[in-house]
Scaffold this motif. Structure first.
Motif, PDB file in Angstrom:
ATOM      1  N   LYS A 188     -26.517   3.454  -9.683  1.00  0.00           N
ATOM      2  CA  LYS A 188     -25.125   3.896  -9.622  1.00  0.00           C
ATOM      3  C   LYS A 188     -24.416   3.405  -8.368  1.00  0.00           C
ATOM      4  O   LYS A 188     -23.208   3.162  -8.387  1.00  0.00           O
ATOM      5  CB  LYS A 188     -25.049   5.417  -9.734  1.00  0.00           C
ATOM      6  CG  LYS A 188     -25.379   5.912 -11.151  1.00  0.00           C
ATOM      7  CD  LYS A 188     -25.257   7.422 -11.276  1.00  0.00           C
ATOM      8  CE  LYS A 188     -25.604   7.859 -12.706  1.00  0.00           C
ATOM      9  NZ  LYS A 188     -25.569   9.334 -12.839  1.00  0.00           N
ATOM     10  N   ALA A 192     -21.019   1.350  -8.644  1.00  0.00           N
ATOM     11  CA  ALA A 192     -19.788   1.751  -7.951  1.00  0.00           C
ATOM     12  C   ALA A 192     -19.160   0.560  -7.231  1.00  0.00           C
ATOM     13  O   ALA A 192     -17.956   0.309  -7.352  1.00  0.00           O
ATOM     14  CB  ALA A 192     -20.084   2.875  -6.961  1.00  0.00           C
ATOM     15  N   THR A 197     -15.273   0.650  -6.261  1.00  0.00           N
ATOM     16  CA  THR A 197     -15.079   2.009  -5.775  1.00  0.00           C
ATOM     17  C   THR A 197     -16.295   2.417  -4.949  1.00  0.00           C
ATOM     18  O   THR A 197     -17.105   1.580  -4.560  1.00  0.00           O
ATOM     19  CB  THR A 197     -14.833   2.979  -6.957  1.00  0.00           C
ATOM     20  OG1 THR A 197     -14.487   4.265  -6.442  1.00  0.00           O
ATOM     21  CG2 THR A 197     -16.048   3.085  -7.862  1.00  0.00           C
ATOM     22  N   PRO A 199     -19.659   5.393  -4.442  1.00  0.00           N
ATOM     23  CA  PRO A 199     -20.512   6.252  -5.277  1.00  0.00           C
ATOM     24  C   PRO A 199     -19.933   7.639  -5.543  1.00  0.00           C
ATOM     25  O   PRO A 199     -20.044   8.161  -6.660  1.00  0.00           O
ATOM     26  CB  PRO A 199     -21.818   6.335  -4.479  1.00  0.00           C
ATOM     27  CG  PRO A 199     -21.858   5.055  -3.714  1.00  0.00           C
ATOM     28  CD  PRO A 199     -20.432   4.785  -3.333  1.00  0.00           C
ATOM     29  N   LEU A 202     -17.314   7.390  -8.225  1.00  0.00           N
ATOM     30  CA  LEU A 202     -17.940   7.153  -9.520  1.00  0.00           C
ATOM     31  C   LEU A 202     -18.540   8.445 -10.059  1.00  0.00           C
ATOM     32  O   LEU A 202     -18.380   8.757 -11.249  1.00  0.00           O
ATOM     33  CB  LEU A 202     -19.027   6.082  -9.395  1.00  0.00           C
ATOM     34  CG  LEU A 202     -19.842   5.815 -10.666  1.00  0.00           C
ATOM     35  CD1 LEU A 202     -18.935   5.342 -11.799  1.00  0.00           C
ATOM     36  CD2 LEU A 202     -20.929   4.785 -10.387  1.00  0.00           C
TER      37      LEU A 202
END
Length: 235
Positions: A188, A192, A197, A199, A202
């Motif tokens: 993840k 992200a 973006t 984490p 997200l």
């Protein structure tokens, strides 16, 4: 970092399976096989560092590689994730200043095929078909980067996430439909950065989509509950 050399015949067959070399004559593949070297990288190992001298380019035979840049404040932005069968850094060997514009790192244990700059450029001068393949490869990169810039500037994090899930479903040859579970192909944190973006954002986005009832999140497994509702975020 161990280096190994396949026989020319084996390497030529391997190279012929890459899109950028498909359609080349047997003699051309054999010539490329003579200069190709396999390099193995472990997960997290640096392959290229932005600003370093470009010594050649790579094909990904196994594993995956992230191409990224760091902002002045140290934030990582992933430009692309290179899958097996694809190549990266080929444009660098033509740059006037001979430096890498971005960094590359293995995100899995990876086997790459490396082409030294000088020897590859020599081979390029002798083959018009190889030169055309290189032009096509670099044109594809320009298109991908243009699409990514447009996507980052024109859509929300939700929209970029949904777009990513649609691509994953297509790669997994499953429909983007209610009840389908899509497994994230990267951690993840990497995702992200790939979506432009952080984490935390997200995680909030995934939680929001789950609360809306359009997506069920179970670690790296995302189940589509309302495909129409998700696709509406792309419009």
């Amino acid at each position: 970092m161990p280096l190994s050399k396949k026989t020319d015949q084996e390497m030529g067959k391997t190279l012929g399976g890459f899109a950028m070399f498909s359609g080349l004559r047997q003699a051309e593949l054999a010539g490329l096989a003579e200069i190709a070297v396999r390099r193995n990288f472990v997960k997290g190992e640096s392959i290229l560092v932005e600003g370093d001298r470009a010594l050649g380019f790579y094909l990904v035979e196994r594993g995956r590689v992230k191409i990224y840049k760091l902002s002045p404040d140290g934030k990582e932005h992933i430009l692309h994730i290179i899958e097996p069968g694809f190549n990266f850094a080929e444009a660098c060997i033509f740059f006037e200043h001979d430096t890498c514009p971005a960094s590359a790192e293995a995100i899995e244990n990876s086997s790459l095929i490396f082409f030294p700059k000088d020897r590859f450029l020599s081979a390029l001068e002798k083959s018009a078909s190889l030169a055309m393949r290189m032009l096509g490869s670099m044109a594809d990169w320009v298109r991908l980067m243009a699409e990514q810039i447009a996507g980052l500037s024109l859509s929300t994090v939700e929209g970029r996430l949904v777009s990513y899930l649609v691509v994953l479903a297509r790669k997994g040859e499953v429909p983007f439909a209610d009840g389908v579970t899509i497994t994230l192909d990267v951690e993840k944190g990497v995702l992200a950065a790939r979506l432009g973006t952080i984490p935390e954002t997200l995680s909030r986005t995934l939680k929001k989509l789950q609360e809306k009832g359009v997506l069920r999140v179970d670690r790296s497994n995302l189940t589509v509950l309302d495909s129409e509702g998700l696709l509406e975020m792309l419009r």
